[in-house]
Design a protein around this motif. Sequence first.
Motif, PDB file in Angstrom:
ATOM      1  N   THR A 128     -24.320  39.625 -56.258  1.00  0.00           N
ATOM      2  CA  THR A 128     -25.161  39.716 -57.467  1.00  0.00           C
ATOM      3  C   THR A 128     -25.057  41.146 -57.972  1.00  0.00           C
ATOM      4  N   SER A 129     -23.819  41.588 -58.207  1.00  0.00           N
ATOM      5  CA  SER A 129     -23.634  42.996 -58.546  1.00  0.00           C
ATOM      6  C   SER A 129     -22.823  43.168 -59.828  1.00  0.00           C
ATOM      7  N   ASP A 130     -21.947  44.153 -59.847  1.00  0.00           N
ATOM      8  CA  ASP A 130     -21.278  44.522 -61.098  1.00  0.00           C
ATOM      9  C   ASP A 130     -20.611  43.359 -61.827  1.00  0.00           C
ATOM     10  N   LEU A 133     -23.263  40.876 -63.240  1.00  0.00           N
ATOM     11  CA  LEU A 133     -24.042  41.441 -64.340  1.00  0.00           C
ATOM     12  C   LEU A 133     -23.163  41.602 -65.576  1.00  0.00           C
ATOM     13  N   SER A 134     -21.923  42.066 -65.369  1.00  0.00           N
ATOM     14  CA  SER A 134     -21.052  42.332 -66.515  1.00  0.00           C
ATOM     15  C   SER A 134     -20.694  41.046 -67.238  1.00  0.00           C
ATOM     16  N   GLN A 137     -23.589  39.788 -69.195  1.00  0.00           N
ATOM     17  CA  GLN A 137     -23.883  40.689 -70.318  1.00  0.00           C
ATOM     18  C   GLN A 137     -22.842  40.552 -71.434  1.00  0.00           C
TER      19      GLN A 137
ATOM     20  N   CYS B  47     -25.924  43.088 -51.311  1.00  0.00           N
ATOM     21  CA  CYS B  47     -26.304  41.897 -52.093  1.00  0.00           C
ATOM     22  C   CYS B  47     -26.353  40.621 -51.251  1.00  0.00           C
ATOM     23  N   VAL B  94     -30.893  41.287 -54.719  1.00  0.00           N
ATOM     24  CA  VAL B  94     -30.744  42.711 -54.999  1.00  0.00           C
ATOM     25  C   VAL B  94     -29.689  42.814 -56.099  1.00  0.00           C
ATOM     26  N   TRP B  96     -28.000  44.964 -58.155  1.00  0.00           N
ATOM     27  CA  TRP B  96     -27.690  46.381 -58.303  1.00  0.00           C
ATOM     28  C   TRP B  96     -26.216  46.554 -58.605  1.00  0.00           C
ATOM     29  N   ARG B  97     -25.912  47.467 -59.510  1.00  0.00           N
ATOM     30  CA  ARG B  97     -24.533  47.887 -59.709  1.00  0.00           C
ATOM     31  C   ARG B  97     -24.159  48.914 -58.631  1.00  0.00           C
TER      32      ARG B  97
END
Lengths: 270, 270
Positions: A128-130, A133-134, A137, B47, B94, B96-97
Amino acid sequence: MAETVPAPAAPRRAGPPPARDAPTSGSARAGPPLPRTRVALLDIDICGPSIPKMMGLEGEQVHQSGSGWSPVYVEENLGVMSVGFLLSSPDDAVIWRGPKKNGLIKQFLRDVDWGEIDYLIVDTPPGTSDEHLSIVQYLSAARIDGAVIITTPQEVSLQDVRKEINFCRKVKLPIIGVVENMSGFICPKCKNESQIFPPTTGGAEKMCQNLNISLLGKVPLDPQIGKSCDKGQSFLSEVPESPATASYRSIIQRIQEYCDLQHFQEEKII
Amino acid sequence: MAETVPAPAAPRRAGPPPARDAPTSGSARAGPPLPRTRVALLDIDICGPSIPKMMGLEGEQVHQSGSGWSPVYVEENLGVMSVGFLLSSPDDAVIWRGPKKNGLIKQFLRDVDWGEIDYLIVDTPPGTSDEHLSIVQYLSAARIDGAVIITTPQEVSLQDVRKEINFCRKVKLPIIGVVENMSGFICPKCKNESQIFPPTTGGAEKMCQNLNISLLGKVPLDPQIGKSCDKGQSFLSEVPESPATASYRSIIQRIQEYCDLQHFQEEKII
């Protein structure tokens, strides 16, 4: 679209959020699926791109034209894009921190000329990271139909998947449903079924009930899945009689029905 | 140390780089392993932290004292730190980037008071990105003994692992060896062995030969592994007669021998 959902080789592989390409999605709306549904598969697992190998496209390169980067085509109606096509060797490591990964994902979305497509399937790494999210987005203006989340039956995997479900809810990404992978194994000799990854807390079924999410299906273990992935062949064509094939086909159909219904309802509102 | 290597539940899980805590490593050097080797286990899968569940520590919290954060102890000689101990619910995501993940990893290394330890084992997520770059960078002053890399037998997994091996070579991290997980399954009813994840290109053994890396061992599939992980119990204690237990023990011994030899050679040089 039947041949386009790769057999996920890894548990906890976060699901691909299928997104309709906004200007062209009309052609697949409502009614039975078109015989030649046009599908784009985008691999955003930047550090572990397995899609080129699994789709039989290893060694292929991306070509650039006036209209952007051209996807690599498995068949006329199935185009693929992956960082794997940009590496000089399949063993090359992409040692990038988040911002560089995000930059490439943006480039994939902006610069790839997919042509007219009905579905864009995005394969993400776990987490659940970059990357997650990217993609959410960057695709926020297009309407994402939703996420398909892949798990295995054990609680250790379900715990990660619940985090991914929470992620989807926080970023307001609809969840199409959950697929339980590696769900039982039938011994080829004696036909006894073993739960190799035992669902000690009820597996994906119980989790989906508790969280009010659709269980799209369970895919049993079949050694031919791994073989097909390694050879870059379509498991669905190679082993059409496998119970796993029936399961994949049913899952694909349920995803299509979900998307069709969504688009039908949208059209009614518009 | 026998109980400290968790059974990896996921293929492609990048290996933990065991690092000796520089000022205290002397006590474990050379000779047979101490009966009460002191081990620290640091989970940097921010994550998808599975270590608290697998070690039976779910619901535990980190305590703060004058000397820093206290690890959570499984036993007197086995302390654990994970982002899982900082969440209010095990299902919390979590989101987070990279930079935030890096910040927490730095904090784990700087602020946790491990006390006197013989081994620091770091469990990483798959990939070659922020977590991996950060842990190698932050531990560059301490001498890292090396990385243990986990794979499954299929080529799709080996391809990712070759990237991780290239990563180690680029950042000059020694490789202790490779473990092949999910290596065959023996039907409990008829004893027939199935290669559920077939080694179509020769598996980890052939890869290790080609790349001149040690194969530390192969761990067969055993449904009890998943059960033990889900229950937070030590598989090695629960199922001592399993062939997987024998394999784990042999792998642990080989890692200890590697570390002992390294330290012996270092002492000779000094």
